[in-house]
Design a protein around this motif. Sequence first.
Motif, PDB file in Angstrom:
ATOM      1  N   THR A   1       0.824  -1.204   0.000  1.00  0.00           N
ATOM      2  CA  THR A   1       0.000   0.000   0.000  1.00  0.00           C
ATOM      3  C   THR A   1       0.862   1.260   0.000  1.00  0.00           C
ATOM      4  OG1 THR A   1      -1.623  -1.268   1.276  1.00  0.00           O
ATOM      5  CG2 THR A   1      -1.951   1.105   1.136  1.00  0.00           C
ATOM      6  N   ASN A   2       2.049   1.175   0.610  1.00  0.00           N
ATOM      7  CA  ASN A   2       3.031   2.264   0.600  1.00  0.00           C
ATOM      8  C   ASN A   2       2.465   3.542   1.213  1.00  0.00           C
ATOM      9  OD1 ASN A   2       5.575   3.345   0.129  1.00  0.00           O
ATOM     10  ND2 ASN A   2       5.068   4.054  -1.934  1.00  0.00           N
ATOM     11  N   THR A   3       1.768   3.399   2.316  1.00  0.00           N
ATOM     12  CA  THR A   3       1.142   4.539   2.987  1.00  0.00           C
ATOM     13  C   THR A   3       2.147   5.596   3.392  1.00  0.00           C
ATOM     14  OG1 THR A   3      -0.475   2.981   3.866  1.00  0.00           O
ATOM     15  CG2 THR A   3      -0.426   5.167   4.848  1.00  0.00           C
ATOM     16  N   TYR A   4       3.310   5.160   3.840  1.00  0.00           N
ATOM     17  CA  TYR A   4       4.289   6.093   4.398  1.00  0.00           C
ATOM     18  C   TYR A   4       5.407   6.431   3.421  1.00  0.00           C
ATOM     19  CZ  TYR A   4       1.789   4.271   8.420  1.00  0.00           C
ATOM     20  OH  TYR A   4       0.805   3.878   9.280  1.00  0.00           O
ATOM     21  N   GLY A   5       5.293   5.962   2.182  1.00  0.00           N
ATOM     22  CA  GLY A   5       6.265   6.318   1.160  1.00  0.00           C
ATOM     23  C   GLY A   5       7.578   5.566   1.237  1.00  0.00           C
ATOM     24  N   ASP A   6       7.648   4.507   2.065  1.00  0.00           N
ATOM     25  CA  ASP A   6       8.905   3.773   2.197  1.00  0.00           C
ATOM     26  C   ASP A   6       8.839   2.372   1.600  1.00  0.00           C
ATOM     27  OD1 ASP A   6       7.263   2.560   4.028  1.00  0.00           O
ATOM     28  OD2 ASP A   6       8.420   3.142   5.799  1.00  0.00           O
ATOM     29  N   ASN A   7       7.702   2.009   0.995  1.00  0.00           N
ATOM     30  CA  ASN A   7       7.541   0.704   0.339  1.00  0.00           C
ATOM     31  C   ASN A   7       7.854  -0.463   1.272  1.00  0.00           C
ATOM     32  OD1 ASN A   7       6.558   0.699  -2.409  1.00  0.00           O
ATOM     33  ND2 ASN A   7       8.328   1.969  -2.908  1.00  0.00           N
ATOM     34  N   MET A   8       7.268  -0.416   2.468  1.00  0.00           N
ATOM     35  CA  MET A   8       7.478  -1.503   3.421  1.00  0.00           C
ATOM     36  C   MET A   8       6.140  -2.023   3.931  1.00  0.00           C
ATOM     37  SD  MET A   8      10.927  -0.441   5.482  1.00  0.00           S
ATOM     38  CE  MET A   8      12.363   0.191   4.597  1.00  0.00           C
ATOM     39  N   PHE A   9       6.159  -3.260   4.428  1.00  0.00           N
ATOM     40  CA  PHE A   9       4.944  -3.992   4.772  1.00  0.00           C
ATOM     41  C   PHE A   9       4.187  -3.368   5.935  1.00  0.00           C
ATOM     42  CE2 PHE A   9       2.996  -8.044   6.575  1.00  0.00           C
ATOM     43  CZ  PHE A   9       2.036  -8.165   5.577  1.00  0.00           C
ATOM     44  N   TRP A  10       4.876  -2.614   6.803  1.00  0.00           N
ATOM     45  CA  TRP A  10       4.150  -2.025   7.926  1.00  0.00           C
ATOM     46  C   TRP A  10       3.164  -0.964   7.466  1.00  0.00           C
ATOM     47  CZ3 TRP A  10       9.638  -1.208   9.928  1.00  0.00           C
ATOM     48  CH2 TRP A  10      10.287  -0.183   9.224  1.00  0.00           C
ATOM     49  N   GLY A  11       3.247  -0.518   6.231  1.00  0.00           N
ATOM     50  CA  GLY A  11       2.283   0.431   5.691  1.00  0.00           C
ATOM     51  C   GLY A  11       1.108  -0.216   4.994  1.00  0.00           C
ATOM     52  N   GLY A  12       0.981  -1.548   5.101  1.00  0.00           N
ATOM     53  CA  GLY A  12      -0.126  -2.271   4.487  1.00  0.00           C
ATOM     54  C   GLY A  12       0.310  -3.107   3.309  1.00  0.00           C
ATOM     55  N   GLY A  13      -0.267  -4.292   3.174  1.00  0.00           N
ATOM     56  CA  GLY A  13       0.072  -5.144   2.039  1.00  0.00           C
ATOM     57  C   GLY A  13      -0.467  -6.548   2.180  1.00  0.00           C
ATOM     58  N   VAL A  14      -0.214  -7.343   1.156  1.00  0.00           N
ATOM     59  CA  VAL A  14      -0.659  -8.743   1.090  1.00  0.00           C
ATOM     60  C   VAL A  14       0.564  -9.596   0.780  1.00  0.00           C
ATOM     61  CG1 VAL A  14      -2.214 -10.387  -0.027  1.00  0.00           C
ATOM     62  CG2 VAL A  14      -2.922  -7.996   0.235  1.00  0.00           C
ATOM     63  N   ALA A  15       1.015 -10.385   1.747  1.00  0.00           N
ATOM     64  CA  ALA A  15       2.271 -11.128   1.640  1.00  0.00           C
ATOM     65  C   ALA A  15       2.019 -12.629   1.609  1.00  0.00           C
ATOM     66  CB  ALA A  15       3.189 -10.795   2.813  1.00  0.00           C
ATOM     67  N   VAL A  16       2.738 -13.325   0.754  1.00  0.00           N
ATOM     68  CA  VAL A  16       2.626 -14.779   0.668  1.00  0.00           C
ATOM     69  C   VAL A  16       3.258 -15.399   1.912  1.00  0.00           C
ATOM     70  CG1 VAL A  16       3.153 -16.828  -0.711  1.00  0.00           C
ATOM     71  CG2 VAL A  16       2.754 -14.624  -1.840  1.00  0.00           C
ATOM     72  N   SER A  17       2.608 -16.435   2.448  1.00  0.00           N
ATOM     73  CA  SER A  17       3.078 -17.094   3.669  1.00  0.00           C
ATOM     74  C   SER A  17       2.998 -18.607   3.535  1.00  0.00           C
ATOM     75  CB  SER A  17       2.238 -16.653   4.869  1.00  0.00           C
ATOM     76  OG  SER A  17       2.608 -17.376   6.037  1.00  0.00           O
ATOM     77  N   SER A  18       3.938 -19.281   4.196  1.00  0.00           N
ATOM     78  CA  SER A  18       3.871 -20.735   4.364  1.00  0.00           C
ATOM     79  C   SER A  18       4.162 -21.100   5.814  1.00  0.00           C
ATOM     80  CB  SER A  18       4.868 -21.436   3.429  1.00  0.00           C
ATOM     81  OG  SER A  18       6.194 -21.000   3.695  1.00  0.00           O
TER      82      SER A  18
END
Length: 248
Positions: free
Chosen positions: A67-84
């Motif tokens: 989502t890049n809410t904070y402009g740093d392109n990191m997961f803490w700003g929102g996103g959908v990550a693949v998990s196993s």
Amino acid sequence: MILLFGATLLACTDGNNGNDTKCVTLDFEGSYWDALVDSPQYMGELLYSGNGYSWYDEATDLGSELTNTYGDNMFWGGGVAVSSYYTTDHTTANTASSQLTVFTEGAHSGKNCVVCHGYNAYGDCRSQIFFKNGPRQIESAWVAHTAYSYAMAKDGLTGTYPIPALTTEDVWVRATGYTLDGDSNEIEGASLDFYLYRGGKSTFDGWQKWNLMGLGKVSKVKFDVQWNGNGEFPHPAYFALDDISVVE
């Protein structure tokens, strides 16, 4: 049943009239998806490098990016990550270092799923999925708790930054569909709610199916974790999805 490079072609039920129709289901299986599982789960090089994180499935035309809410392109700003990552003991995965661990015995199918993170507070951090080549209809997805979010809901957290355990509150995920106008501006459409907790108690164990036909044809879906308690939602805003079925 026909396999389509990590997706599956099968019949699904139209939630409006009960008729069967053909769907393609994104199951996040295969080497492409395996390579998108970050390690470590928190501050790993895929989700926290600042280079962004994205995925795309040609069979369903579904994709996602941070989502890049904070402009740093990191997961803490929102996103959908693949998990196993999976566990049936939430007490062993009750911190952010286990943020991608799903509170189940395994994926709904195969070995991979996705973990959605973010909500609309302190900036719009809602996780999102989108269709790359025009609006389509999502039939359903399967939902599970993550161990970290479940642990906080059940046991809370004491210390400098306490998190209260749920007692009587409801918690739900709101999916909102969007289409795009000719200038690619988002037009908000219907929303659907999926309850994770009612009265402080989990509404399901394992994986639960979420019928998403009511969103209609969409270009994008944004997911917001909400509650009916006091103030902003204080819990980790995570949940897992698997086997997202798209109407052909």
